[in-house]
Design a protein around this motif. Structure first.
Motif, PDB file in Angstrom:
ATOM      1  N   SER A  40       0.850  -1.187   0.000  1.00  0.00           N
ATOM      2  CA  SER A  40       0.000   0.000   0.000  1.00  0.00           C
ATOM      3  C   SER A  40       0.885   1.235   0.000  1.00  0.00           C
ATOM      4  O   SER A  40       1.941   1.246   0.632  1.00  0.00           O
ATOM      5  N   THR A  42       0.115   3.904   1.481  1.00  0.00           N
ATOM      6  CA  THR A  42      -0.126   4.565   2.764  1.00  0.00           C
ATOM      7  C   THR A  42       0.905   4.074   3.771  1.00  0.00           C
ATOM      8  O   THR A  42       1.069   2.878   3.956  1.00  0.00           O
ATOM      9  N   THR A  57      -0.563  11.179   6.858  1.00  0.00           N
ATOM     10  CA  THR A  57      -1.033  10.004   6.150  1.00  0.00           C
ATOM     11  C   THR A  57      -1.959  10.409   5.014  1.00  0.00           C
ATOM     12  O   THR A  57      -2.851  11.230   5.185  1.00  0.00           O
ATOM     13  N   ARG A  58      -1.727   9.851   3.854  1.00  0.00           N
ATOM     14  CA  ARG A  58      -2.570  10.111   2.688  1.00  0.00           C
ATOM     15  C   ARG A  58      -3.040   8.778   2.111  1.00  0.00           C
ATOM     16  O   ARG A  58      -2.329   7.795   2.141  1.00  0.00           O
ATOM     17  N   PHE A  59      -4.241   8.783   1.572  1.00  0.00           N
ATOM     18  CA  PHE A  59      -4.836   7.585   1.008  1.00  0.00           C
ATOM     19  C   PHE A  59      -4.925   7.711  -0.505  1.00  0.00           C
ATOM     20  O   PHE A  59      -4.904   8.809  -1.051  1.00  0.00           O
ATOM     21  N   GLN A  60      -5.067   6.574  -1.163  1.00  0.00           N
ATOM     22  CA  GLN A  60      -5.273   6.586  -2.606  1.00  0.00           C
ATOM     23  C   GLN A  60      -6.615   7.233  -2.914  1.00  0.00           C
ATOM     24  O   GLN A  60      -7.574   7.056  -2.176  1.00  0.00           O
ATOM     25  N   GLY A  65     -14.424   6.226  -3.565  1.00  0.00           N
ATOM     26  CA  GLY A  65     -13.766   6.245  -2.266  1.00  0.00           C
ATOM     27  C   GLY A  65     -14.517   7.069  -1.248  1.00  0.00           C
ATOM     28  O   GLY A  65     -15.667   7.440  -1.425  1.00  0.00           O
ATOM     29  N   VAL A  71     -12.271  12.102   5.818  1.00  0.00           N
ATOM     30  CA  VAL A  71     -11.058  11.356   6.165  1.00  0.00           C
ATOM     31  C   VAL A  71     -10.065  12.285   6.850  1.00  0.00           C
ATOM     32  O   VAL A  71      -9.466  11.936   7.874  1.00  0.00           O
TER      33      VAL A  71
END
Length: 111
Positions: A40, A42, A57-60, A65, A71
């Motif tokens: 991942s 992340t 922290t970053r997400f796809q 989503g 978030v």
């Protein structure tokens, strides 16, 4: 006959302009190599996660989503909570080193 030819040329010109605009906006279609299975993008530290780690922290980003503002709010809230808990643990460990014994019910409310 010339009218049909003019319509055809105008349609080709409009199609070419739309194609060029779309390729400028959406790119040329290159794809990144897929991630290895089980990996991942992340990242979080394995130990001693801080509020700054959570905030960074970053997400796809995916089509279906989560709403990014929600978030971000949750990550901010969790980061604050982690920092407060770490501060409390440090404070209690300092008291133990000084010989003070905290009571088990110090943080509880009477029910």
């Amino acid at each position: 006959m010339t009218t049909a030819l003019i319509y055809l040329l105008v349609m080709l010109l409009v199609a070419a302009v739309v194609f060029l605009l779309a390729s400028l906006v959406f790119g040329r279609g290159e794809e990144l190599a897929p991630l290895a299975p089980g990996s991942s993008p992340t990242r979080l530290p394995a130990e001693d996660v801080t509020g700054e780690d959570v905030a960074a922290t970053r997400f796809q980003i995916v089509v279906r989503g989560y709403k990014m503002s929600e978030v971000d709010w949750v990550l901010s809230r969790l980061g604050t909570e982690i920092d407060e808990l770490r501060q409390r643990v440090t404070e209690l460990e300092g008291r133990l080193e000084q010989g003070e014994v905290p009571t088990a019910t110090a943080g509880r409310r009477d029910e």
